[in-house]
Scaffold this motif. Structure first.
Motif, PDB file in Angstrom:
ATOM      1  N   PHE A  80      10.411   7.787  10.871  1.00 41.04           N
ATOM      2  CA  PHE A  80       9.489   8.950  10.261  1.00 41.04           C
ATOM      3  C   PHE A  80       8.773   8.427   8.975  1.00 41.04           C
ATOM      4  N   ILE A  81       9.951   8.135   8.114  1.00 44.56           N
ATOM      5  CA  ILE A  81       9.634   7.594   6.875  1.00 44.56           C
ATOM      6  C   ILE A  81       8.576   6.496   6.779  1.00 44.56           C
ATOM      7  N   GLY A  82       8.974   5.576   7.656  1.00 48.06           N
ATOM      8  CA  GLY A  82       8.023   4.142   7.520  1.00 48.06           C
ATOM      9  C   GLY A  82       6.809   4.769   7.891  1.00 48.06           C
ATOM     10  N   PHE A  83       6.393   5.508   8.957  1.00 45.02           N
ATOM     11  CA  PHE A  83       5.272   6.105   9.115  1.00 45.02           C
ATOM     12  C   PHE A  83       4.364   6.871   8.272  1.00 45.02           C
ATOM     13  N   HIS A  84       5.171   7.835   7.439  1.00 43.51           N
ATOM     14  CA  HIS A  84       4.442   8.424   6.402  1.00 43.51           C
ATOM     15  C   HIS A  84       4.386   7.877   4.960  1.00 43.51           C
ATOM     16  N   LEU A  85       5.172   6.938   4.790  1.00 45.19           N
ATOM     17  CA  LEU A  85       5.186   6.344   3.584  1.00 45.19           C
ATOM     18  C   LEU A  85       3.720   5.634   3.243  1.00 45.19           C
ATOM     19  N   PRO A  86       3.305   4.848   4.090  1.00 42.26           N
ATOM     20  CA  PRO A  86       1.880   4.454   3.680  1.00 42.26           C
ATOM     21  C   PRO A  86       0.802   5.417   3.506  1.00 42.26           C
ATOM     22  N   LEU A  87       0.839   6.538   4.418  1.00 46.97           N
ATOM     23  CA  LEU A  87      -0.090   7.876   4.252  1.00 46.97           C
ATOM     24  C   LEU A  87       0.109   8.507   2.931  1.00 46.97           C
ATOM     25  N   PHE A  88       1.339   8.537   2.527  1.00 45.69           N
ATOM     26  CA  PHE A  88       1.589   9.183   1.189  1.00 45.69           C
ATOM     27  C   PHE A  88       1.023   8.608   0.252  1.00 45.69           C
ATOM     28  N   ALA A  89       1.285   7.124   0.164  1.00 50.00           N
ATOM     29  CA  ALA A  89       0.878   6.215  -0.790  1.00 50.00           C
ATOM     30  C   ALA A  89      -0.760   6.050  -0.891  1.00 50.00           C
ATOM     31  N   LEU A  90      -1.390   6.240   0.275  1.00 50.36           N
ATOM     32  CA  LEU A  90      -2.945   6.138   0.192  1.00 50.36           C
ATOM     33  C   LEU A  90      -3.417   7.555  -0.234  1.00 50.36           C
ATOM     34  N   PHE A  91      -2.674   8.669   0.100  1.00 49.52           N
ATOM     35  CA  PHE A  91      -3.080   9.927  -0.476  1.00 49.52           C
ATOM     36  C   PHE A  91      -2.940   9.915  -1.875  1.00 49.52           C
ATOM     37  N   GLU A  92      -1.904   9.420  -2.127  1.00 54.55           N
ATOM     38  CA  GLU A  92      -1.831   9.374  -3.606  1.00 54.55           C
ATOM     39  C   GLU A  92      -2.898   8.401  -4.523  1.00 54.55           C
ATOM     40  N   HIS A  93      -3.124   7.385  -3.909  1.00 48.58           N
ATOM     41  CA  HIS A  93      -4.189   6.480  -4.469  1.00 48.58           C
ATOM     42  C   HIS A  93      -5.467   6.848  -4.599  1.00 48.58           C
ATOM     43  N   PHE A  94      -5.935   7.839  -3.490  1.00 49.19           N
ATOM     44  CA  PHE A  94      -7.173   8.333  -3.589  1.00 49.19           C
ATOM     45  C   PHE A  94      -7.530   9.558  -4.013  1.00 49.19           C
ATOM     46  N   THR A  95      -6.347  10.155  -4.353  1.00 50.32           N
ATOM     47  CA  THR A  95      -6.398  11.469  -5.015  1.00 50.32           C
ATOM     48  C   THR A  95      -5.562  11.616  -6.531  1.00 50.32           C
ATOM     49  N   VAL A  96      -5.679  12.549  -7.127  1.00 50.57           N
ATOM     50  CA  VAL A  96      -4.794  12.465  -8.309  1.00 50.57           C
ATOM     51  C   VAL A  96      -3.390  13.190  -8.126  1.00 50.57           C
TER      52      VAL A  96
END
Ligand SMILES: [Zn+2]
Ligand SMILES: [Zn+2]
Length: 181
Positions: A80-96
């Protein structure tokens, strides 16, 4: 610094609520359908639901029974963490929005609560916790799921069940003319 803590705290709450929907999708499509992963379907629908049923005596673990197939496999949380980690990282990268660690913490805490509630439901030992109204509500909510497999797909937080129309009151079970699932 404090704005980061606030941001991550908001992320924790947001993704904890999201966890209810994630659980709903996972439970419906991976636990109760062989379409995507047969292994999770077999472990849950074929074994867990056959071993533990709606009636109080068969809902709880019996002496001599294996205690496997109550908790998910140990690697479920890392997945679950491995699936969400890149999503959260992308989300953080493209938003503030600083949300990565709050999101990971939410997924982790959600999984632990899920597992603990589910284990205590099927293996009751008279813990003080088992007398709490929150646990007793969740236990009956999940017991109803053991009769109507496509309803009450949330174990401890019925948010997604309420929003997606799959919440069934334990009081409605057994009304004349209704069949299981
Ligand atoms: Zn169960
Ligand atoms: Zn189920």
């Amino acid at each position: 610094m404090s704005s980061t803590i606030t941001s991550e705290s908001i992320a924790f709450i947001f993704f904890f609520l999201y966890g209810s929907f994630c659980e709903w999708v996972f439970h419906k499509h991976l636990f109760h359908s062989p379409q995507f992963i047969k292994r999770t379907f077999n472990a849950h629908t074929v074994v867990h639901h056959q071993r533990y049923k709606y009636e109080p005596e068969s809902y709880k673990w019996q002496e001599g029974q294996e205690k496997d197939h109550i908790a998910m496999d140990w690697f479920a949380l890392p997945l679950f963490i491995g699936f969400h980690l890149p999503l959260f990282a992308l989300f953080e990268h493209f938003t503030v929005w600083k949300c990565l660690w709050g999101g990971i913490a939410a997924i982790t805490v959600y999984c632990f609560i899920y597992e603990y509630f589910h284990y205590c439901m099927h293996v009751p030992t008279g813990r003080l916790f088992e007398r709490s109204p929150v646990f007793r509500f969740a236990k009956e909510h999940h017991r109803t799921h053991h009769k109507y497999m496509l309803q009450n797909l949330n174990v401890f937080s019925p948010l997604a069940d309420l929003c997606l129309g799959t919440c069934r009151s334990p009081a409605s079970v057994g009304r004349a003319g209704e069949t299981s699932n």
